[in-house]
Design an enzyme around this catalytic site. Structure first.
Site, PDB file in Angstrom:
ATOM      1  N   ARG A  99      27.486  14.522  20.964  1.00  0.00           N
ATOM      2  CA  ARG A  99      27.359  15.629  21.932  1.00  0.00           C
ATOM      3  C   ARG A  99      27.009  16.869  21.117  1.00  0.00           C
ATOM      4  NH1 ARG A  99      31.027  17.378  27.047  1.00  0.00           N
ATOM      5  NH2 ARG A  99      29.813  15.634  27.841  1.00  0.00           N
ATOM      6  N   HIS A 119      21.472  14.632  29.756  1.00  0.00           N
ATOM      7  CA  HIS A 119      22.804  14.029  29.862  1.00  0.00           C
ATOM      8  C   HIS A 119      22.611  12.633  30.469  1.00  0.00           C
ATOM      9  CE1 HIS A 119      26.991  13.660  29.800  1.00  0.00           C
ATOM     10  NE2 HIS A 119      27.369  14.533  30.713  1.00  0.00           N
ATOM     11  N   GLN A 150      25.432  10.477  32.158  1.00  0.00           N
ATOM     12  CA  GLN A 150      25.838  11.016  33.457  1.00  0.00           C
ATOM     13  C   GLN A 150      24.905  10.501  34.553  1.00  0.00           C
ATOM     14  OE1 GLN A 150      28.557  13.237  34.042  1.00  0.00           O
ATOM     15  NE2 GLN A 150      28.103  12.537  36.102  1.00  0.00           N
ATOM     16  N   ASP A 194      25.792  21.076  39.740  1.00  0.00           N
ATOM     17  CA  ASP A 194      26.368  21.189  38.392  1.00  0.00           C
ATOM     18  C   ASP A 194      26.712  22.665  38.199  1.00  0.00           C
ATOM     19  OD1 ASP A 194      26.988  20.942  35.663  1.00  0.00           O
ATOM     20  OD2 ASP A 194      24.890  20.797  35.020  1.00  0.00           O
ATOM     21  N   CYS A 224      28.822  16.468  38.508  1.00  0.00           N
ATOM     22  CA  CYS A 224      29.104  15.762  37.247  1.00  0.00           C
ATOM     23  C   CYS A 224      30.477  16.130  36.700  1.00  0.00           C
ATOM     24  CB  CYS A 224      28.022  16.078  36.230  1.00  0.00           C
ATOM     25  SG  CYS A 224      27.792  17.850  35.977  1.00  0.00           S
ATOM     26  N   ARG A 264      31.545   6.527  34.852  1.00  0.00           N
ATOM     27  CA  ARG A 264      31.131   6.822  33.471  1.00  0.00           C
ATOM     28  C   ARG A 264      31.679   5.736  32.551  1.00  0.00           C
ATOM     29  NH1 ARG A 264      29.985  12.051  31.892  1.00  0.00           N
ATOM     30  NH2 ARG A 264      29.502  11.011  29.931  1.00  0.00           N
TER      31      ARG A 264
HETATM   32  N1   CP Z   1      30.535  15.216  33.059  1.00  0.00           N
HETATM   33  C1   CP Z   1      30.882  15.300  31.773  1.00  0.00           C
HETATM   34  O1   CP Z   1      30.122  14.942  30.856  1.00  0.00           O
HETATM   35  O2   CP Z   1      32.138  15.754  31.561  1.00  0.00           O
HETATM   36  P1   CP Z   1      32.759  16.185  30.162  1.00  0.00           P
HETATM   37  O3   CP Z   1      32.039  17.426  29.724  1.00  0.00           O
HETATM   38  O4   CP Z   1      34.206  16.429  30.457  1.00  0.00           O
HETATM   39  O5   CP Z   1      32.552  15.070  29.173  1.00  0.00           O
HETATM   40  N1  NVA Z   2      25.399  21.395  32.473  1.00  0.00           N
HETATM   41  C1  NVA Z   2      26.757  21.191  32.044  1.00  0.00           C
HETATM   42  C2  NVA Z   2      27.152  19.761  32.217  1.00  0.00           C
HETATM   43  C3  NVA Z   2      28.571  19.433  31.869  1.00  0.00           C
HETATM   44  C4  NVA Z   2      28.879  17.990  31.966  1.00  0.00           C
HETATM   45  C5  NVA Z   2      26.892  21.638  30.593  1.00  0.00           C
HETATM   46  O1  NVA Z   2      25.980  21.390  29.802  1.00  0.00           O
HETATM   47  O2  NVA Z   2      27.907  22.253  30.263  1.00  0.00           O
END
Ligand code: CP
Ligand code: NVA
Length: 311
Positions: free
Chosen positions: A102, A129, A132, A224, A264, A292
């Site tokens: 990440r 993502h 997701q 989102d 999400c 997930r």
């Molecule tokens: N939706 C999602 O990826 O959640 P987190 O940021 O908690 O991993």
């Molecule tokens: N768009 C959001 C998604 C979180 C799962 C972010 O990048 O923070």
């Protein structure tokens, strides 16, 4: 097609996505049958940003398949700060069966991918993502008959989540409409790629600035956060840009009767979605979150099955 990495949704073919979903169904129904499937394989979870779902679903998923996981948070490896990304990738190649990354910058994952030869999964970057989006569509496949391709309307930021949904729609051929403010549209290059993929799948991908136009007749409304991780300094400006884009009861009325609501998560209630809609019977946000886990287990098994790459 590269079978051992999911950096972008476009790394998976239609056939592979179908296989992952079929395996997800079996894993969800019979989890114990797979408890040794990753026997002794150790994965690294390298996270530059916080996480609840991605971290915990990958970690529990890997353990439930008989593997092991090491979580490395923002202070630990410090990709590209403590040492170059390519050096970290080549070292971890010698220890790990795969990595889940990440990162802030999508380029960090692509750079890592050039030097890491084992499975790599994008657990969210500024650009995509993919896990997701896969879990989201698997969730919809559980809610609608197999013959139906639901119309999905995304309302909000043209960010990582929407980018991956667009590529998934283009691959699977489901109709996707999105409403974003003019300065927060999805990536133009990704849209170009999606439109060319959609010629084969027949997906109708349509963008507007008007949320009501996007949700009219939709089976699913998706949103989102307006302020993503790492954008906190732009908060005031972004909130202003997204006024009028909230998923609330009034907007829900414009969609099909009994349309589902997706998010999400994490959600900022009162901003992109109201508490009322989040808590309503239309909301399937926790089914998405649960899936997930199941989808990512299937994905890891799929990526690890690539011949010649086993550790
Ligand atoms: N939706 C999602 O990826 O959640 P987190 O940021 O908690 O991993
Ligand atoms: N768009 C959001 C998604 C979180 C799962 C972010 O990048 O923070």
């Amino acid at each position: 097609m590269n079978h051992n990495r999911l950096i972008s949704i476009s790394d998976l073919s239609l056939d592979e996505i179908r296989k992952v979903f079929a395996l997800t169904e079996r894993l969800k129904k019979f989890p114990k049958r797979y408890r040794n499937a990753l026997d002794g394989q150790i994965f690294g979870l390298i996270f530059e940003k916080p996480s609840t779902r991605t971290w915990i679903s990958f970690e529990t998923g890997i353990f439930s398949l008989g593997g092991g996981a090491i979580y490395l948070g923002p202070e630990d490896i410090q990709l590209g700060v403590r040492e170059e990304v390519r050096d970290v990738a080549r070292v971890l190649n010698r220890y790990l069966a795969g990595v889940i990354l990440r990162t802030f910058s999508h380029e960090t994952i692509t750079e890592f991918g050039k030097y890491f030869e084992r499975p790599i999964v994008n657990g969210l970057s500024n650009f995509e993502h993919p896990c997701q989006a896969l879990a989201d569509y698997f969730t919809l496949s559980e809610k609608f008959p197999k013959s139906v391709k639901p119309i999905v309307a995304f309302i909000g930021d043209g960010n990582n989540v929407l980018n991956s949904l667009i590529l998934l729609a283009a691959t699977l051929g489901f109709p996707l409409r999105y409403a974003t403010p003019p300065k927060h549209q999805p990536s133009a290059s990704l849209l170009k790629q999606a439109r060319s993929m959609a010629q084969k799948s027949g997906a109708e991908i349509f963008g507007t600035q008007d949320p009501e136009e996007a949700v009219y007749g939709a089976d699913v409304i998706y949103t989102d956060v307006w302020v993503s991780m790492g954008e906190e300094k732009r908060r005031a400006k972004k909130i202003k840009a997204f006024l009028g884009m909230q998923v609330n009861a009034k907007l829900l009325k414009k969609a099909k009767k009994n349309a589902f609501v997706m998010h999400c998560l994490p959600a900022h209630r009162g901003e992109e979605i109201t508490n009322e809609v989040m808590e309503s019977r239309r909301s399937i946000v926790f089914d998405q979150a649960e899936n997930r886990l199941h989808v990512q287990k299937a994905l890891l098994l799929h990526l690890c099955s690539r011949k010649g790459k086993e550790k």
